[in-house]
Design an enzyme around this catalytic site. Structure first.
Site, PDB file in Angstrom:
ATOM      1  N   MET A 133     -20.668  41.208  64.150  1.00  0.00           N
ATOM      2  CA  MET A 133     -20.795  42.461  64.609  1.00  0.00           C
ATOM      3  C   MET A 133     -19.704  43.123  63.636  1.00  0.00           C
ATOM      4  SD  MET A 133     -21.606  42.827  68.485  1.00  0.00           S
ATOM      5  CE  MET A 133     -22.209  44.493  68.571  1.00  0.00           C
ATOM      6  N   LYS A 189     -23.489  44.880  58.170  1.00  0.00           N
ATOM      7  CA  LYS A 189     -25.082  44.485  57.710  1.00  0.00           C
ATOM      8  C   LYS A 189     -26.054  45.661  57.800  1.00  0.00           C
ATOM      9  CE  LYS A 189     -25.149  41.974  61.486  1.00  0.00           C
ATOM     10  NZ  LYS A 189     -23.707  42.729  62.062  1.00  0.00           N
ATOM     11  N   GLU A 197     -31.636  43.749  62.817  1.00  0.00           N
ATOM     12  CA  GLU A 197     -31.415  43.257  64.044  1.00  0.00           C
ATOM     13  C   GLU A 197     -32.230  42.037  64.473  1.00  0.00           C
ATOM     14  OE1 GLU A 197     -28.768  43.881  65.622  1.00  0.00           O
ATOM     15  OE2 GLU A 197     -28.108  45.793  65.123  1.00  0.00           O
ATOM     16  N   ALA A 198     -32.506  41.183  63.257  1.00  0.00           N
ATOM     17  CA  ALA A 198     -33.412  40.102  63.367  1.00  0.00           C
ATOM     18  C   ALA A 198     -32.939  38.936  64.175  1.00  0.00           C
ATOM     19  CB  ALA A 198     -33.306  39.323  61.805  1.00  0.00           C
ATOM     20  N   CYS A 201      -5.613  40.527  64.388  1.00  0.00           N
ATOM     21  CA  CYS A 201      -4.577  40.105  63.478  1.00  0.00           C
ATOM     22  C   CYS A 201      -4.853  40.569  62.172  1.00  0.00           C
ATOM     23  CB  CYS A 201      -4.608  38.535  63.285  1.00  0.00           C
ATOM     24  SG  CYS A 201      -5.900  37.880  62.592  1.00  0.00           S
ATOM     25  N   CYS A 242     -11.314  36.841  64.039  1.00  0.00           N
ATOM     26  CA  CYS A 242     -11.375  35.782  62.987  1.00  0.00           C
ATOM     27  C   CYS A 242     -11.468  34.621  63.889  1.00  0.00           C
ATOM     28  CB  CYS A 242      -9.941  35.621  62.142  1.00  0.00           C
ATOM     29  SG  CYS A 242      -8.651  35.229  63.329  1.00  0.00           S
TER      30      CYS A 242
END
Length: 188
Positions: free
Chosen positions: A22, A26, A93-94, A152, A181
């Protein structure tokens, strides 16, 4: 940067998958590619799952509020019925579509259509999400985008759920998810 291939013949369709966490851009990238196809006077159709009404009932809208007209559908097979004359098909939103989406994309590509699909490759638990892994296996071109970890500042490829909502499918934005991450995701 994605370089669009040249279409060389009637049956030269292909599948492009744009994936990532998210907030990685995309949908923004999907819209960019579709608008370029419009500029080239190609016939386009855009589809999204009917359950996704976060930003708009019908339009595909990115986090930065770029938008493009789309058709909400309840099942991936509906795309085949509604996309008869299109040269380029966009699907957003596949991860929210059913397991038939990879076969739908393959059918369209076999008919000479350029199919551009965007979706999360992993859910909030870090597991492969919906039909996206199968789409990645069938894709001719894959673009994996990354967000920035809000903890971070490193490259983020996980969608960390911050809400107490249960269930795999929980629609939300920054109120329920944040990009992290690997290290910050596993720290919790």
């Amino acid at each position: 940067m994605f370089i669009e291939p040249f279409k060389t013949g009637v049956d030269s369709g292909w599948i492009e998958v744009i994936c990532g966490s998210m907030f990685s851009g995309k949908t923004e990238e999907l819209i960019r590619r579709l608008k370029r196809a419009q500029i080239a006077n190609q016939r386009i159709e855009i589809f999204k799952p009917a359950i996704d009404t976060r930003y708009h009932e019908t339009d595909v809208v990115s986090h930065d509020e770029s938008r493009i007209r789309s058709t909400p559908v309840t099942a991936s097979q509906n795309i085949l019925l509604l996309a008869e004359d299109a040269e380029v098909i966009g699907i957003d939103e596949a991860q929210f579509f059913d397991a038939e989406l990879p076969n739908v994309a393959e059918t369209l590509a076999s008919k000479g259509v350029r199919v551009i699909v965007a979706g999360l490759d992993m859910d909030f638990q870090g597991q492969p999400f919906g039909p996206v892994p199968a789409l990645l296996a069938k894709a001719d071109y894959i673009t994996k985008l990354h967000a920035i970890c809000v903890v971070c500042g490193n490259i983020a490829n996980y969608s960390y759920r911050t809400s107490a909502d249960e269930g795999r499918l929980v629609l939300g934005e920054k109120d329920k998810y944040e990009p992290r991450c690997r290290k910050c995701y596993h720290r919790g």
